[in-house]
Design a protein around this motif. Structure first.
Motif, PDB file in Angstrom:
ATOM      1  N   GLU A 111      28.730  30.405  45.407  1.00 54.13           N
ATOM      2  CA  GLU A 111      28.934  29.702  44.004  1.00 54.13           C
ATOM      3  C   GLU A 111      30.111  28.886  44.061  1.00 54.13           C
ATOM      4  N   PHE A 112      31.076  28.958  44.753  1.00 53.35           N
ATOM      5  CA  PHE A 112      32.225  28.022  44.669  1.00 53.35           C
ATOM      6  C   PHE A 112      32.457  27.089  45.710  1.00 53.35           C
ATOM      7  N   GLY A 113      31.852  27.349  46.928  1.00 55.60           N
ATOM      8  CA  GLY A 113      32.272  26.134  47.888  1.00 55.60           C
ATOM      9  C   GLY A 113      33.735  26.419  48.357  1.00 55.60           C
ATOM     10  N   TRP A 114      34.173  25.917  49.316  1.00 56.15           N
ATOM     11  CA  TRP A 114      35.298  26.322  49.865  1.00 56.15           C
ATOM     12  C   TRP A 114      36.511  25.489  49.034  1.00 56.15           C
ATOM     13  N   LYS A 115      36.499  24.501  48.478  1.00 58.48           N
ATOM     14  CA  LYS A 115      37.535  23.653  47.791  1.00 58.48           C
ATOM     15  C   LYS A 115      37.989  24.354  46.646  1.00 58.48           C
ATOM     16  N   PRO A 116      39.217  24.888  46.644  1.00 64.09           N
ATOM     17  CA  PRO A 116      39.520  25.583  45.587  1.00 64.09           C
ATOM     18  C   PRO A 116      39.765  24.842  44.303  1.00 64.09           C
ATOM     19  N   THR A 117      39.254  25.310  43.221  1.00 62.58           N
ATOM     20  CA  THR A 117      39.208  24.583  41.831  1.00 62.58           C
ATOM     21  C   THR A 117      39.601  25.499  40.647  1.00 62.58           C
ATOM     22  N   VAL A 118      39.889  24.793  39.721  1.00 58.00           N
ATOM     23  CA  VAL A 118      40.169  25.769  38.268  1.00 58.00           C
ATOM     24  C   VAL A 118      39.204  26.400  37.932  1.00 58.00           C
ATOM     25  N   GLU A 119      37.996  26.066  38.263  1.00 55.17           N
ATOM     26  CA  GLU A 119      36.845  26.854  37.809  1.00 55.17           C
ATOM     27  C   GLU A 119      36.684  28.179  38.510  1.00 55.17           C
ATOM     28  N   GLN A 120      37.001  27.989  39.897  1.00 54.85           N
ATOM     29  CA  GLN A 120      37.007  29.394  40.527  1.00 54.85           C
ATOM     30  C   GLN A 120      38.129  30.038  40.137  1.00 54.85           C
ATOM     31  N   ALA A 121      39.341  29.647  39.795  1.00 54.04           N
ATOM     32  CA  ALA A 121      40.631  30.157  39.473  1.00 54.04           C
ATOM     33  C   ALA A 121      40.051  30.904  38.020  1.00 54.04           C
ATOM     34  N   ILE A 122      39.519  30.437  37.175  1.00 57.97           N
ATOM     35  CA  ILE A 122      39.006  30.849  35.962  1.00 57.97           C
ATOM     36  C   ILE A 122      38.027  31.940  36.290  1.00 57.97           C
ATOM     37  N   ARG A 123      37.244  32.042  36.973  1.00 59.57           N
ATOM     38  CA  ARG A 123      36.243  32.884  37.371  1.00 59.57           C
ATOM     39  C   ARG A 123      37.100  34.270  38.013  1.00 59.57           C
ATOM     40  N   LEU A 124      37.683  34.158  38.989  1.00 59.18           N
ATOM     41  CA  LEU A 124      38.534  35.153  39.445  1.00 59.18           C
ATOM     42  C   LEU A 124      39.337  35.913  38.400  1.00 59.18           C
ATOM     43  N   THR A 125      40.137  35.123  37.574  1.00 56.98           N
ATOM     44  CA  THR A 125      41.131  35.669  36.521  1.00 56.98           C
ATOM     45  C   THR A 125      40.032  36.470  35.623  1.00 56.98           C
ATOM     46  N   ALA A 126      38.776  35.943  35.128  1.00 56.16           N
ATOM     47  CA  ALA A 126      37.955  36.571  34.385  1.00 56.16           C
ATOM     48  C   ALA A 126      37.424  38.012  34.903  1.00 56.16           C
ATOM     49  N   VAL A 127      37.144  37.942  36.025  1.00 57.18           N
ATOM     50  CA  VAL A 127      36.656  39.425  36.751  1.00 57.18           C
ATOM     51  C   VAL A 127      37.549  40.412  37.061  1.00 57.18           C
ATOM     52  N   ILE A 128      38.919  39.948  37.509  1.00 57.96           N
ATOM     53  CA  ILE A 128      39.586  40.696  37.969  1.00 57.96           C
ATOM     54  C   ILE A 128      40.014  42.018  37.041  1.00 57.96           C
ATOM     55  N   PRO A 129      39.947  41.854  35.643  1.00 59.81           N
ATOM     56  CA  PRO A 129      40.293  43.066  34.793  1.00 59.81           C
ATOM     57  C   PRO A 129      39.097  43.973  34.920  1.00 59.81           C
ATOM     58  N   VAL A 130      37.740  42.996  35.001  1.00 59.57           N
ATOM     59  CA  VAL A 130      36.495  43.983  34.847  1.00 59.57           C
ATOM     60  C   VAL A 130      36.384  44.724  36.129  1.00 59.57           C
ATOM     61  N   ILE A 131      36.663  44.469  37.031  1.00 60.34           N
ATOM     62  CA  ILE A 131      36.484  44.995  38.364  1.00 60.34           C
ATOM     63  C   ILE A 131      37.649  46.260  38.556  1.00 60.34           C
ATOM     64  N   THR A 132      38.790  46.107  37.880  1.00 60.26           N
ATOM     65  CA  THR A 132      39.983  46.842  37.972  1.00 60.26           C
ATOM     66  C   THR A 132      39.588  48.202  36.781  1.00 60.26           C
ATOM     67  N   ALA A 133      39.018  47.670  35.857  1.00 60.11           N
ATOM     68  CA  ALA A 133      38.715  48.843  34.812  1.00 60.11           C
ATOM     69  C   ALA A 133      37.531  49.710  35.476  1.00 60.11           C
ATOM     70  N   ALA A 134      36.480  49.023  35.977  1.00 63.92           N
ATOM     71  CA  ALA A 134      35.356  49.760  36.365  1.00 63.92           C
ATOM     72  C   ALA A 134      35.696  50.601  37.393  1.00 63.92           C
ATOM     73  N   ILE A 135      36.680  50.143  38.563  1.00 58.69           N
ATOM     74  CA  ILE A 135      37.016  51.175  39.381  1.00 58.69           C
ATOM     75  C   ILE A 135      37.864  52.326  38.925  1.00 58.69           C
ATOM     76  N   TYR A 136      38.845  51.953  37.899  1.00 56.58           N
ATOM     77  CA  TYR A 136      39.673  53.111  37.266  1.00 56.58           C
ATOM     78  C   TYR A 136      38.626  54.109  36.539  1.00 56.58           C
ATOM     79  N   ARG A 137      37.574  53.413  35.876  1.00 59.86           N
ATOM     80  CA  ARG A 137      36.900  54.678  34.879  1.00 59.86           C
ATOM     81  C   ARG A 137      35.940  55.373  36.044  1.00 59.86           C
ATOM     82  N   LYS A 138      35.663  54.729  37.315  1.00 58.09           N
ATOM     83  CA  LYS A 138      34.786  55.512  38.138  1.00 58.09           C
ATOM     84  C   LYS A 138      35.549  56.781  38.884  1.00 58.09           C
TER      85      LYS A 138
END
Ligand code: SDX
Length: 368
Positions: free
Chosen positions: A105-132
Motif C-alpha cells: 500500500e505504501f511503495g518503497w519511497k518513504p512519505t508522510v502518508e506512511q508516517a501518519i499510517r504507522l503512527t496511527a496504527v502503533i497505539p492500536v497494535i500496542t493496546a490490542a496486544i496488551y489487552r490480549k
C-alpha cells in the motif's frame, strides 16, 4: 581510530531536532520541546516534526482526521496478534506485528502518508496486544477521541480526566523525537539502503527494546521499590555502584547536564499530584544518586535522564510497567518516520569500517 559506540561521531545532518548536551536543551524544528509539550497536542507536534512548521487551524484539523482515518487494521493483523503467545514479551510482539504490515500500500519511497499510517496504527497494535496478554477483549479505536486519549481508552476501556490525558500527552511529546539515538540511527541505516519504512521502524523497535535505551523506566521503578525508604537509599546505591552496575534513569551519551525532559516530566508529575510519598522518595534518590555518581565516576557528569521521570509519570497515571517501553515506542514512531523520510532524500548508504583483529591470513594447504 575506533570510536566505540560511534561516540562523538557526526553521522548525518538533520533539520528535525537539536539535542544540546552542554546546555541541556531539546529543540524540535527550532522550538523548545519543553514549551511545546506544555502547550500543544500530540497531533500538532507530530505535524511539526514531519512538515517542519506548526499547523494552522485547517492543517491541525487535517492531521487529526488523517490519524483517525488511518487507525483501522486489516483482519490478518488482528489474527496475527491473537496467534502470538501471551508469554511473549510485549515489545517482541509489537516488533513482530509491525513487521507484518505490508508495504504494497505504501511503495518503497518513504512519505508522510506512511508516517501518519504507522503512527496511527502503533497505539492500536500496542493496546490490542496488551489487552490480549491480560486476557481482556480487544477494544477498537474510538473516532471521537484524539490520539493520546484514544490510546488510553483502547488500553483500559475507560475515559480519563483531562489532567491525566495531558500528563501522558506531555510525556509522549517529550519522547517523540531525540536526534540520532540508537533506535533512530537504526531506522536511518535501514532507510539508507532504500529499504522501506516498515523495515526501518521494525529495526528501530528492536533497538528501542534494550534496557540501555528504551527499556530503562521499568528498571527505575524496580530500583525505587527495592530502596523503598530514604534511610536505605545510600547503601543500596553504593552497593550497586561498587558492583559496577549502571543506575537506570541516569547517564546519557549526549547530555552532560540534567536531561531537559526529566525537568519537564518532574513538573508534569507534580501537576497530576502523583503519590507524594513515592515521589518524595524519587526526588531524594535522584539527588543522592547524582552526588554518588560524581563520587564514583568523577568528571563523567552523569545526570538524570528522561527515563527517571518517565517512570514517575507512568506510575502517576497508573500505567502498567509492561507498557513503559511500548508507550515510548508509540510516541517515538513520529521521530523514526521523520528521520526515515529525511534519510531517504540522501542516497548515501551507511557503511562504516571495522578494524580487523582476527587471525592473520592463513594459506590453505593445497588439498591435492
Ligand atoms: C535513552 O541517546 C538517546 O537520545 C537516548 C534517549 C532517547 O530519547 O532516545 O535519550 C533515551 O535511551 C535514555 C537512557 C536510558 N538508559 C538508562 O537509563 C540506562 C542507564 N544509563 C547507562 O547505561 C548509560 O548512561 C547510557 C547507556 C545511557 C549512556 O552510555 P554512554 O554514553 O555510552 O556512557 P558510558 O557507558 O560510556 O559511560 C561512561 C562512564 C562509564 O564509566 P567508566 O567506564 O568511564 O568508568 O560512566 C559510567 C560508565 O560505567 N556510567 C554509569 C551510568 N551511565 C554511565 N555508571 C553508573 N550508572 C549509570 N547510569
Amino acid at each position: 581510530m575506533i570510536s566505540k559506540g560511534l561516540k562523538n561521531v557526526v553521522a548525518a545532518e538533520t533539520a528535525i531536532s537539536l539535542v544540546d548536551g552542554e546546555k541541556g536543551r531539546l529543540i524540535y524544528r527550532g522550538y523548545n520541546a519543553k514549551e511545546l509539550a506544555l502547550q500543544y497536542s500530540f497531533e500538532e507536534i507530530a505535524y511539526l516534526i514531519w512538515y517542519g512548521f506548526l499547523p494552522n487551524d485547517h492543517e491541525k484539523q487535517m492531521i487529526s482526521e488523517s490519524l483517525k482515518n488511518n487507525r483501522e487494521l486489516p483482519s490478518y493483523v488482528y489474527q496475527l496478534i491473537q496467534t502470538l503467545p501471551c508469554d511473549m514479551e510485549i515489545m517482541s510482539q509489537i516488533r513482530t506485528v509491525v513487521s507484518a504490515l505490508g508495504t504494497k500500500e505504501f511503495g518503497w519511497k518513504p512519505t508522510v502518508e506512511q508516517a501518519i499510517r504507522l503512527t496511527a496504527v502503533i497505539p492500536v497494535i500496542t493496546a490490542a496486544i496488551y489487552r490480549k496478554v491480560n486476557g481482556e477483549k480487544i477494544i477498537l479505536p474510538n473516532r471521537e477521541l484524539g490520539h493520546v486519549e484514544n490510546y488510553l481508552y483502547m488500553l483500559t476501556g475507560k475515559r480519563h480526566s483531562f489532567a491525566l490525558i495531558r500528563a501522558l500527552e506531555g510525556y509522549m511529546i517529550l519522547t517523540m523525537e531525540h536526534g540520532m539515538n540508537a533506535s533512530t540511527f537504526t531506522s536511518r541505516v535501514v532507510s539508507s539502503t532504500e529499504s522501506d519504512m516498515v523495515s526501518a521502524v521494525t529495526g528501530a523497535i528492536g533497538a528501542m527494546k534494550g534496557p540501555l535505551h528504551g527499556g530503562a523506566p521499568t528498571g527505575v521503578i524496580d530500583m525505587l521499590n527495592e530502596i523503598s525508604n530514604k534511610e536505605d537509599a545510600e547503601i543500596w546505591i553504593r552497593q550497586k555502584l561498587e558492583r559496577k552496575e549502571n543506575l537506570m534513569g541516569f547517564g546519557h551519551r549526549v547530555y552532560r547536564t540534567r536531561d531537559p525532559r526529566a525537568e519537564a516530566l518532574s513538573e508534569i508529575t507534580k501537576q497530576i499530584g502523583a503519590d507524594d510519598e513515592w515521589l518524595e522518595l524519587a526526588y531524594y534518590v535522584e539527588k543522592l544518586a547524582v552526588q554518588l555518581l560524581e563520587e564514583y565516576k568523577p568528571g563523567r557528569r552523569i545526570n538524570t535522564n528522561v527515563e527517571f521521570y518517565a517512570a514517575a509519570v507512568m506510575k502517576a497515571i497508573d500505567m502498567s510497567p509492561s507498557l513503559f517501553t511500548p508507550t515510548f515506542t508509540v510516541s517515538r514512531m513520529v521521530g523514526w518516520t521523520a528521520h526515515v523520510i529525511e534519510q531517504s532524500l540522501d542516497n548515501t548508504i551507511f557503511r562504516p569500517e571495522a578494524k580487523y583483529i582476527g587471525k592473520q591470513t592463513v594459506e590453505l594447504q593445497s588439498l591435492v
